[in-house]
Scaffold this active site. Structure first.
Site, PDB file in Angstrom:
ATOM      1  N   LYS A 171     -19.244  -5.413  -4.058  1.00  0.00           N
ATOM      2  CA  LYS A 171     -17.049  -5.204  -4.782  1.00  0.00           C
ATOM      3  C   LYS A 171     -16.751  -6.335  -5.284  1.00  0.00           C
ATOM      4  O   LYS A 171     -16.033  -5.676  -6.341  1.00  0.00           O
ATOM      5  CB  LYS A 171     -16.702  -6.151  -3.575  1.00  0.00           C
ATOM      6  N   TYR A 176     -22.713  -5.520  -0.003  1.00  0.00           N
ATOM      7  CA  TYR A 176     -21.422  -5.269   0.223  1.00  0.00           C
ATOM      8  C   TYR A 176     -20.797  -6.107  -0.914  1.00  0.00           C
ATOM      9  O   TYR A 176     -20.548  -5.686  -1.731  1.00  0.00           O
ATOM     10  CB  TYR A 176     -20.386  -4.963   1.633  1.00  0.00           C
ATOM     11  N   SER A 203     -12.519  -6.206  -1.955  1.00  0.00           N
ATOM     12  CA  SER A 203     -12.533  -6.167  -0.967  1.00  0.00           C
ATOM     13  C   SER A 203     -12.333  -7.548  -1.141  1.00  0.00           C
ATOM     14  O   SER A 203     -12.870  -8.724  -1.622  1.00  0.00           O
ATOM     15  CB  SER A 203     -14.098  -5.296  -0.307  1.00  0.00           C
TER      16      SER A 203
HETATM   17  P1  NAI Z   1     -13.304   4.975   5.559  1.00  0.00           P
HETATM   18  O1  NAI Z   1     -15.030   5.296   5.578  1.00  0.00           O
HETATM   19  O2  NAI Z   1     -12.656   6.025   6.535  1.00  0.00           O
HETATM   20  O3  NAI Z   1     -13.334   5.756   3.997  1.00  0.00           O
HETATM   21  C1  NAI Z   1     -15.000   5.831   3.372  1.00  0.00           C
HETATM   22  C2  NAI Z   1     -15.446   7.645   2.373  1.00  0.00           C
HETATM   23  O4  NAI Z   1     -15.960   7.162   1.476  1.00  0.00           O
HETATM   24  C3  NAI Z   1     -15.844   8.518   3.700  1.00  0.00           C
HETATM   25  O5  NAI Z   1     -14.246   8.960   4.247  1.00  0.00           O
HETATM   26  C4  NAI Z   1     -16.811   8.628   3.341  1.00  0.00           C
HETATM   27  O6  NAI Z   1     -17.073  10.106   4.375  1.00  0.00           O
HETATM   28  C5  NAI Z   1     -17.028   8.562   1.758  1.00  0.00           C
HETATM   29  N1  NAI Z   1     -18.112   8.254   1.641  1.00  0.00           N
HETATM   30  C6  NAI Z   1     -19.033   7.613   1.472  1.00  0.00           C
HETATM   31  N2  NAI Z   1     -20.465   8.377   0.978  1.00  0.00           N
HETATM   32  C7  NAI Z   1     -19.781   9.039  -0.142  1.00  0.00           C
HETATM   33  C8  NAI Z   1     -20.468   8.955  -1.301  1.00  0.00           C
HETATM   34  N3  NAI Z   1     -22.275   8.696  -1.256  1.00  0.00           N
HETATM   35  N4  NAI Z   1     -19.299  10.152  -1.675  1.00  0.00           N
HETATM   36  C9  NAI Z   1     -18.548  10.955  -1.886  1.00  0.00           C
HETATM   37  N5  NAI Z   1     -18.601   9.840  -0.686  1.00  0.00           N
HETATM   38  C10 NAI Z   1     -18.448   8.802   0.112  1.00  0.00           C
HETATM   39  O7  NAI Z   1     -13.199   3.344   4.985  1.00  0.00           O
HETATM   40  P2  NAI Z   1     -12.235   2.900   4.228  1.00  0.00           P
HETATM   41  O8  NAI Z   1     -11.806   2.486   4.918  1.00  0.00           O
HETATM   42  O9  NAI Z   1     -10.858   4.262   4.091  1.00  0.00           O
HETATM   43  O10 NAI Z   1     -12.904   2.583   2.759  1.00  0.00           O
HETATM   44  C11 NAI Z   1     -11.907   2.820   1.736  1.00  0.00           C
HETATM   45  C12 NAI Z   1     -12.395   2.305   0.858  1.00  0.00           C
HETATM   46  O11 NAI Z   1     -11.806   0.857   1.242  1.00  0.00           O
HETATM   47  C13 NAI Z   1     -14.113   1.465   0.589  1.00  0.00           C
HETATM   48  O12 NAI Z   1     -14.319   1.489  -0.923  1.00  0.00           O
HETATM   49  C14 NAI Z   1     -14.157   0.243   1.419  1.00  0.00           C
HETATM   50  O13 NAI Z   1     -15.017  -0.217   1.532  1.00  0.00           O
HETATM   51  C15 NAI Z   1     -12.740  -0.371   0.916  1.00  0.00           C
HETATM   52  N6  NAI Z   1     -12.449  -1.031   1.639  1.00  0.00           N
HETATM   53  C16 NAI Z   1     -11.661  -1.035   2.624  1.00  0.00           C
HETATM   54  C17 NAI Z   1     -11.027  -1.794   3.806  1.00  0.00           C
HETATM   55  C18 NAI Z   1     -10.077  -1.783   4.777  1.00  0.00           C
HETATM   56  O14 NAI Z   1      -8.908  -2.280   5.333  1.00  0.00           O
HETATM   57  N7  NAI Z   1      -9.802  -0.454   5.420  1.00  0.00           N
HETATM   58  C19 NAI Z   1     -10.750  -3.670   3.148  1.00  0.00           C
HETATM   59  C20 NAI Z   1     -11.364  -3.755   1.578  1.00  0.00           C
HETATM   60  C21 NAI Z   1     -12.187  -2.285   1.172  1.00  0.00           C
END
Ligand code: NAI
Length: 302
Positions: A169, A165, A152
């Site tokens: 990352k 976080y 990130s």
């Molecule tokens: P999101 O919250 O929609 O997706 C994260 C998913 O991970 C959720 O569906 C959640 O249920 C699942 N999750 C959480 N803990 C878990 C576990 N212990 N085991 C299995 N699944 C688990 O958020 P998003 O934005 O789609 O994030 C996806 C990845 O991208 C994350 O790693 C986030 O840190 C990273 N990210 C996202 C950015 C963005 O602009 N959306 C920016 C930088 C990084």
């Protein structure tokens, strides 16, 4: 060139929504059999709901693709092993692992509890380590693997309220750098995605007018390429946002060289500090071992 994943099995963690869902849909659309893993909890990592993964599996199947659900948490070795086992039991192998699952527990470092720090490390960083550790022997044995870790901008640049976080990352970048080397001979490529996308995690953080362009699908295109046979890079960080793609590497200042035969005095260092930390003529950072050798040759010691 047509990028396809026929015969390949992919695992996407945290694929019940947001970016993970989008990655899973795209991989399946191009022929991969996909394990949609998701605990189905809240953004801060509490609770769980099997329907998150099941819905995405249903979407993939409705579009003619192949997928199966996994509800295990990435945050324990046992959970991670079960995720990899599910892929082997359902589809016979593991070619692609997209470490995407994540949670947020934002607070200033002053107010952050160690529990919030450790829980975030457990999902993002140790979750990536555990899943990769469970998939690694299979990839080493079959001499093929594509692994993506999700870093990130918060880690690459730092961010107020995200010390937990950001740490997680960046830790995975260290993991990637080493696995890039260890996996090279067995055609395992390990890369990182630094995404920007409008998801529940970023809800409200971006300008309204920009939001409609920062859809997850832009990010997934880059991720899917890094998961493909066409991917010929390893150990790289790809930033993807709203249709813009760029790669990030480290750079270092030109620096200052002292006599290699005699450690600089503190005053000599202080006098050169401005030059050492001047990045105006920075170069790509590839470690400094080569530079030290150059200095020894220049000074006639080698
Ligand atoms: P999101 O919250 O929609 O997706 C994260 C998913 O991970 C959720 O569906 C959640 O249920 C699942 N999750 C959480 N803990 C878990 C576990 N212990 N085991 C299995 N699944 C688990 O958020 P998003 O934005 O789609 O994030 C996806 C990845 O991208 C994350 O790693 C986030 O840190 C990273 N990210 C996202 C950015 C963005 O602009 N959306 C920016 C930088 C990084």
């Amino acid at each position: 060139m047509s990028v396809r994943f026929d015969g390949r099995v992919a695992i996407v963690t945290g694929a019940g929504g947001g970016l993970g869902r989008s990655h899973a849909l795209l991989l399946a659309k191009h022929g991969a059999k996909v394990i949609v893993n998701d605990l189905g909890g809240t953004v801060d990592g509490r609770g769980g709901d099997a329907s998150a993964a099941d819905k995405v599996v249903a979407e993939i199947k409705a579009a003619g693709g192949q997928a199966a659900s996994s509800y295990d948490s990435v945050s324990t070795m046992e959970g991670a092993q079960k995720i990899i086992n599910t892929a082997v039991e359902r589809f016979g192998r593991v070619d692609i692992l997209v470490n995407n699952a994540g949670i947020l527990r934002d607070k200033s470092f002053m107010k952050m509890t160690m529990e919030d720090f450790e829980d975030v490390m457990a999902v993002h960083f140790m979750g990536t380590v555990y899943c990769t550790k469970a998939a690694w022997p299979l990839m080493m044995e079959q001499k093929y693997g594509r692994i993506v870790v999700t870093t990130s901008g918060s880690g690459l640049n730092g961010n107020f309220g995200q010390s937990n976080y950001a740490s997680a990352k960046m830790a995975m970048i260290g993991l990637m750098n080493s696995l890039e080397i260890e996996g090279a001979r067995n055609n395992i490529k390990v890369n990182a995605i630094s995404p920007v996308a409008d998801t529940r995690m970023t809800g409200g953080l971006m300008e309204e007018a920009v939001l409609k362009y920062t859809v997850a699908e832009h990010v997934s295109t880059g991720v899917a390429w890094m998961c493909s046979e066409a991917c010929n890079v390893s150990g790289e960080i790809l930033c993807a946002a709203g249709g813009y793609y760029t790669a990030v590497r480290w750079y270092r200042s030109e620096g200052a060289g002292f006599d290699p035969g005699k450690p600089a005095t503190l005053d000599e260092f202080a006098d050169s500090a401005e030059r050492i930390f001047d990045f105006t003529s920075a170069v790509h950072y590839e470690g400094v071992a080569k530079k030290i050798r150059e200095l020894l040759v220049e000074s006639g010691r080698l």
